[in-house]
Design an enzyme around this catalytic site. Structure first.
Site, short mmCIF file in Angstrom:
data_model
loop_
_atom_site.label_atom_id
_atom_site.label_comp_id
_atom_site.label_asym_id
_atom_site.label_seq_id
_atom_site.Cartn_x
_atom_site.Cartn_y
_atom_site.Cartn_z
N LEU A 128 7.61 -5.13 -109.15
CA LEU A 128 7.46 -5.77 -110.45
C LEU A 128 7.05 -7.24 -110.24
CD1 LEU A 128 10.66 -4.19 -111.99
CD2 LEU A 128 8.31 -3.68 -112.70
N ARG A 160 -1.78 -4.73 -113.66
CA ARG A 160 -0.33 -4.70 -113.58
C ARG A 160 0.29 -5.28 -114.85
NH1 ARG A 160 2.79 -3.92 -108.69
NH2 ARG A 160 1.11 -3.42 -107.30
N GLU A 190 25.03 5.43 -102.09
CA GLU A 190 24.39 4.85 -103.29
C GLU A 190 24.96 5.50 -104.55
OE1 GLU A 190 20.10 5.28 -101.40
OE2 GLU A 190 20.05 3.88 -103.08
N HIS A 239 19.12 -0.35 -102.93
CA HIS A 239 18.27 -0.36 -101.74
C HIS A 239 19.02 0.37 -100.61
CE1 HIS A 239 15.10 -1.85 -99.11
NE2 HIS A 239 16.05 -2.04 -98.20
N GLY A 272 15.29 11.05 -108.58
CA GLY A 272 16.25 10.58 -109.58
C GLY A 272 17.69 10.98 -109.29
N SER A 273 18.05 11.12 -108.02
CA SER A 273 19.45 11.48 -107.75
C SER A 273 20.39 10.31 -108.10
CB SER A 273 19.65 11.94 -106.30
OG SER A 273 19.51 10.87 -105.41
N ASN A 274 19.91 9.09 -107.96
CA ASN A 274 20.73 7.95 -108.41
C ASN A 274 20.83 7.91 -109.93
OD1 ASN A 274 21.75 6.14 -106.15
ND2 ASN A 274 19.65 6.58 -105.49
N ARG A 305 7.47 0.75 -107.68
CA ARG A 305 6.44 -0.23 -108.03
C ARG A 305 7.07 -1.60 -107.91
NH1 ARG A 305 1.62 1.23 -107.69
NH2 ARG A 305 0.78 -0.33 -109.10
N ASP A 355 13.79 -7.84 -102.73
CA ASP A 355 15.06 -7.51 -102.07
C ASP A 355 15.89 -8.73 -101.68
OD1 ASP A 355 14.54 -4.78 -102.28
OD2 ASP A 355 13.54 -4.68 -100.35
C1 GAR Z 1 17.06 5.73 -102.92
O1 GAR Z 1 17.56 5.90 -101.62
C2 GAR Z 1 16.76 4.27 -103.18
O2 GAR Z 1 17.61 3.39 -102.54
C3 GAR Z 1 15.38 4.15 -102.59
O3 GAR Z 1 14.73 5.33 -102.99
C4 GAR Z 1 15.69 6.38 -103.09
C5 GAR Z 1 15.51 7.05 -104.42
O4 GAR Z 1 16.21 8.25 -104.49
N1 GAR Z 1 14.75 2.96 -103.08
C6 GAR Z 1 14.04 2.14 -102.31
O5 GAR Z 1 13.79 2.37 -101.15
C7 GAR Z 1 13.54 0.89 -103.01
N2 GAR Z 1 13.25 -0.14 -102.06
P1 GAR Z 1 16.49 8.96 -105.89
O6 GAR Z 1 15.15 9.08 -106.64
O7 GAR Z 1 17.00 10.32 -105.51
O8 GAR Z 1 17.48 8.16 -106.65
#
Ligand code: GAR
Length: 199
Positions: free
Chosen positions: A95, A67, A181, A111, A14-16, A93, A152
């Site tokens: 969707l 699902r 990101e 992404h 969850g850093s984003n 997941r 994507d």
């Molecule tokens: C991020 O780099 C995001 O782009 C990637 O997972 C990471 C999650 O990091 N998502 C994908 O690859 C989806 N196709 P986070 O949990 O630290 O935010």
């Protein structure tokens, strides 16, 4: 000030999500996080949300037979909280078209590559960076895009580029991309919020 109501979907660190939480702390930021949903009970992002007193729940996909049932549970929570925009942030997941069509133009994703390159099913997390290194790309980056049923392939909202260095590992490249990101995602949400709130 009127704000766009966000739900953030996570599966892991969850850093984003944290980058969005931090952006939302600014009084003039035009969005607020109303709800965080994780499909995994052990996702650290749930703690990040709870630390900020943001409503955070786990809807564990493993507890649903289909699902459709899992996604109905997601939709129910979204409706309850009057969500304007769903931000996928490391949500691992896929969707279904049914879910995506229920929330038209309301789902966005981050992404970790320069789409349309290195996207599609199976391209997530470290798989993306491994493929970028294997292809000897000179550049990678982050893409924020709308979510449509084709994985994507939705319209791009923002992209940021980073160099791929000769001695990069999956870890070093991934760290450089995720830093991008964290800058881009709050900017993209702000852009959408300003457009939608002015209508
Ligand atoms: C991020 O780099 C995001 O782009 C990637 O997972 C990471 C999650 O990091 N998502 C994908 O690859 C989806 N196709 P986070 O949990 O630290 O935010």
């Amino acid at each position: 000030m009127e704000k766009l109501g966000l739900a953030v979907f996570i599966s892991g660190s969850g850093s984003n999500l944290q980058a969005l939480i931090d952006a939302c702390k600014s009084p003039e930021y035009p969005a607020q996080i109303k709800l965080v949903i994780s499909n995994r009970p052990d996702a650290y992002g749930l703690e990040r949300a709870q630390n900020e007193a943001i409503k955070a729940i786990c809807i564990d996909h493993k507890k649903y037979k289909t699902r459709a049932e899992f996604e109905n549970a997601l939709s129910e929570e979204l409706s309850k909280h009057k969500i304007d925009l769903i931000c996928l942030a490391g949500f691992m997941r896929i969707l279904t078209a049914d879910f995506i069509n229920k929330w038209p133009n309301k789902i966005i994703n981050t992404h970790p590559a320069l789409l349309p390159k290195f996207g599609g099913e199976g391209m997530y997390g470290e798989h993306v960076h491994r493929a970028v290194l294997k292809a000897k790309e000179k550049e990678s980056g982050a893409s924020i895009h709308f979510v449509i049923p084709e994985v994507d392939k939705g319209q791009l909202i923002a992209q940021g580029t980073v160099p791929v260095l000769e001695n990069d590992t999956i870890e070093s490249l991934s760290a450089r991309v995720i830093a991008q990101e964290h800058i881009l995602y709050p900017q993209a949400v702000k852009k959408i919020a300003l457009e939608r709130l002015s209508k």
